[in-house]
Design an enzyme around this catalytic site. Sequence first.
Site, PDB file in Angstrom:
ATOM      1  CB  SER A   1      -1.440   4.274   7.965  1.00  0.00           C
ATOM      2  OG  SER A   1      -2.768   4.133   8.177  1.00  0.00           O
TER       3      SER A   1
ATOM      4  CE1 TYR B   1      -1.111  -1.087   7.509  1.00  0.00           C
ATOM      5  CE2 TYR B   1      -2.470   0.399   8.449  1.00  0.00           C
ATOM      6  CZ  TYR B   1      -1.773  -0.242   7.546  1.00  0.00           C
ATOM      7  OH  TYR B   1      -1.857   0.799   6.427  1.00  0.00           O
TER       8      TYR B   1
HETATM    9  N1  LIG Z   1      -4.769   1.544   1.105  1.00  0.00           N
HETATM   10  C1  LIG Z   1      -5.243   2.204   2.142  1.00  0.00           C
HETATM   11  O1  LIG Z   1      -6.499   2.764   2.438  1.00  0.00           O
HETATM   12  C2  LIG Z   1      -3.839   2.731   2.656  1.00  0.00           C
HETATM   13  C3  LIG Z   1      -4.075   3.507   3.938  1.00  0.00           C
HETATM   14  C4  LIG Z   1      -3.110   3.836   4.756  1.00  0.00           C
HETATM   15  C5  LIG Z   1      -1.760   3.702   4.293  1.00  0.00           C
HETATM   16  N2  LIG Z   1      -1.609   2.845   3.354  1.00  0.00           N
HETATM   17  C6  LIG Z   1      -0.328   2.540   3.138  1.00  0.00           C
HETATM   18  O2  LIG Z   1       0.037   2.534   1.698  1.00  0.00           O
HETATM   19  C7  LIG Z   1       1.227   1.651   1.373  1.00  0.00           C
HETATM   20  C8  LIG Z   1       0.618   0.962  -0.035  1.00  0.00           C
HETATM   21  O3  LIG Z   1      -0.235  -0.024   0.044  1.00  0.00           O
HETATM   22  P1  LIG Z   1      -1.380  -0.176  -0.865  1.00  0.00           P
HETATM   23  O4  LIG Z   1      -2.850   0.447  -0.311  1.00  0.00           O
HETATM   24  O5  LIG Z   1      -1.079   0.357  -2.175  1.00  0.00           O
HETATM   25  O6  LIG Z   1      -1.517  -1.800  -0.997  1.00  0.00           O
HETATM   26  P2  LIG Z   1      -1.204  -2.814  -1.980  1.00  0.00           P
HETATM   27  O7  LIG Z   1      -2.087  -2.458  -3.230  1.00  0.00           O
HETATM   28  O8  LIG Z   1      -1.540  -3.893  -1.333  1.00  0.00           O
HETATM   29  O9  LIG Z   1       0.213  -2.581  -2.487  1.00  0.00           O
HETATM   30  C9  LIG Z   1       1.259  -3.104  -1.556  1.00  0.00           C
HETATM   31  C10 LIG Z   1       2.670  -3.068  -2.215  1.00  0.00           C
HETATM   32  O10 LIG Z   1       3.554  -3.778  -1.199  1.00  0.00           O
HETATM   33  C11 LIG Z   1       4.151  -4.694  -1.822  1.00  0.00           C
HETATM   34  N3  LIG Z   1       4.722  -5.650  -0.875  1.00  0.00           N
HETATM   35  C12 LIG Z   1       4.036  -6.126   0.151  1.00  0.00           C
HETATM   36  N4  LIG Z   1       5.073  -7.219   0.850  1.00  0.00           N
HETATM   37  C13 LIG Z   1       6.150  -7.025   0.379  1.00  0.00           C
HETATM   38  C14 LIG Z   1       7.258  -7.574   0.722  1.00  0.00           C
HETATM   39  N5  LIG Z   1       7.496  -8.373   1.532  1.00  0.00           N
HETATM   40  N6  LIG Z   1       8.488  -7.088  -0.011  1.00  0.00           N
HETATM   41  C15 LIG Z   1       8.329  -6.179  -1.043  1.00  0.00           C
HETATM   42  N7  LIG Z   1       7.348  -5.431  -1.322  1.00  0.00           N
HETATM   43  C16 LIG Z   1       6.283  -5.952  -0.638  1.00  0.00           C
HETATM   44  C17 LIG Z   1       3.195  -5.382  -2.592  1.00  0.00           C
HETATM   45  O11 LIG Z   1       3.583  -6.343  -3.588  1.00  0.00           O
HETATM   46  P3  LIG Z   1       3.018  -7.325  -4.475  1.00  0.00           P
HETATM   47  O12 LIG Z   1       2.434  -6.512  -5.438  1.00  0.00           O
HETATM   48  O13 LIG Z   1       4.153  -8.522  -4.857  1.00  0.00           O
HETATM   49  O14 LIG Z   1       1.922  -7.881  -3.558  1.00  0.00           O
HETATM   50  C18 LIG Z   1       2.575  -4.125  -3.280  1.00  0.00           C
HETATM   51  O15 LIG Z   1       2.977  -3.680  -4.463  1.00  0.00           O
HETATM   52  C19 LIG Z   1       1.275   0.549   2.428  1.00  0.00           C
HETATM   53  O16 LIG Z   1       2.280   1.116   3.031  1.00  0.00           O
HETATM   54  C20 LIG Z   1      -0.010   0.760   3.171  1.00  0.00           C
HETATM   55  O17 LIG Z   1       0.304   0.649   4.512  1.00  0.00           O
HETATM   56  C21 LIG Z   1      -2.695   2.242   2.436  1.00  0.00           C
END
Ligand SMILES: NC(=O)c1ccc[n+]([C@@H]2O[C@H](COP(=O)([O-])OP(=O)(O)OC[C@H]3O[C@@H](n4cnc5c(N)ncnc54)[C@H](OP(=O)(O)O)[C@@H]3O)[C@@H](O)[C@H]2O)c1
Length: 386
Positions: free
Chosen positions: A211, A239
């Site tokens: 990130s 985070y």
């Molecule tokens: N969205 C942004 O703006 C952004 C920006 C920078 C970086 N990121 C990074 O991108 C990545 C994906 O995030 P996202 O934005 O797509 O968020 P998201 O929609 O909340 O997806 C996160 C995924 O991680 C899974 N997860 C959470 N806790 C877990 C655990 N204990 N064991 C296994 N799986 C777990 C969730 O499972 P469930 O479906 O079961 O909850 C979900 O499938 C993350 O690493 C996040 O930090 C996101």
Amino acid sequence: MDGGVGASSPPPKSPDSAPEPKRRERKQKSGLGWLEWTRGWMSVVGEMLFQRIMASHLQNPLPLPPVNNLTCIVTGSTSGIGLQIARQLAEAGAHVVMAVRNPKAAHDLIQKWQNEWSGMGLPLNIEVMELDLLSLDSVVRFADAWNSRLGPLHVLINNAGIFSIGEPQKFSKDGYEQHMQVNHLAPALLSVLLLPSLLRGSPSRIVNVNSVMHYVGFVDPEDMNLVSGRRKYTSLLGYCSSKLAQVMFSSVLHKRLPAESGISVLCVSPGIVQTNVARDLPRIVQAGYRVIPYFIFNPQEGSRSSLFAATDPQVPEYCELLKADEWPVCAFLSQDCRPTNPSEEAHNVETSYWVWEKTLELIGLPSDSVERLIEGKEITCQYVGH
Ligand SMILES: NC(=O)c1ccc[n+]([C@@H]2O[C@H](COP(=O)([O-])OP(=O)(O)OC[C@H]3O[C@@H](n4cnc5c(N)ncnc54)[C@H](OP(=O)(O)O)[C@@H]3O)[C@@H](O)[C@H]2O)c1
């Protein structure tokens, strides 16, 4: 393919670029300097305001090179960016393993995707395996199950992550702060334990969905659990620290893996993306998040840098170049798929090695794990059977 790795020359040598530092008395700074902090926030705001312009050369969805022979594990693929990564890789012909904590949700998604895909080609080659990153035991069981197949793994995408905005500090059953465990410790354990399969799949890649927020992160290796009270805990601190720890660990892993292993290690920024990551935001902020779609990527746009890192043919060569150049950090790709410099603190070689040692200690692995696995020897993780 537009832009990307080939479009940029390798980053310049850093003054602190150095081989593994000799052990000496370690002096830890207590936080980012105000200049580093200001520059870090400028990177965050810059990404938010200009990501669409910076990435305007990219198509959406990102066209992928042939991936029919690839086996890819994607963690957290039931939602947001990971869901898009898994679906696009599968539709492009890869064998995809959805590593998820909610297998039923993953099976429902596969059913839906197969129905929508029917008539467009061979059925999608996609399967589900259970993985809960809040349990190191679950990580060990997952890796054991995968490695016991004795098949190749070409791409591990450590995508799953949490940002429990505004929530009080919480700990996993292993005793670790939850952001640190889900975003850094558990993916680090998974990456190391899957090295035998990645070696079988070589040339192979470990892609960490990181990130832009790591630019404002700071890791105190003696307080990775954020319990000392030296810094007041907030979810933002949890985070950002976890994301910086992941860059530091990945940089040392990248250095420790010999070129002959053929395993590339990268971190990517997906951009600022509209996903369920905002699920814990107050409703009013979530509403605001939705009315500024111009600035925020949709999950398909947010999956491009990860897909690029996982599949672009120039990536391994670029990673090798960084290794040979003694550049102190692993490859970092920004949301527009171009190589970029991670934060100034990520270039702190001494702290990176310290984070590496502490991480191995916290996840219960011996300090020579990587070397032993590369030599084909076995290692034991302290978390087996917890
Ligand atoms: N969205 C942004 O703006 C952004 C920006 C920078 C970086 N990121 C990074 O991108 C990545 C994906 O995030 P996202 O934005 O797509 O968020 P998201 O929609 O909340 O997806 C996160 C995924 O991680 C899974 N997860 C959470 N806790 C877990 C655990 N204990 N064991 C296994 N799986 C777990 C969730 O499972 P469930 O479906 O079961 O909850 C979900 O499938 C993350 O690493 C996040 O930090 C996101």
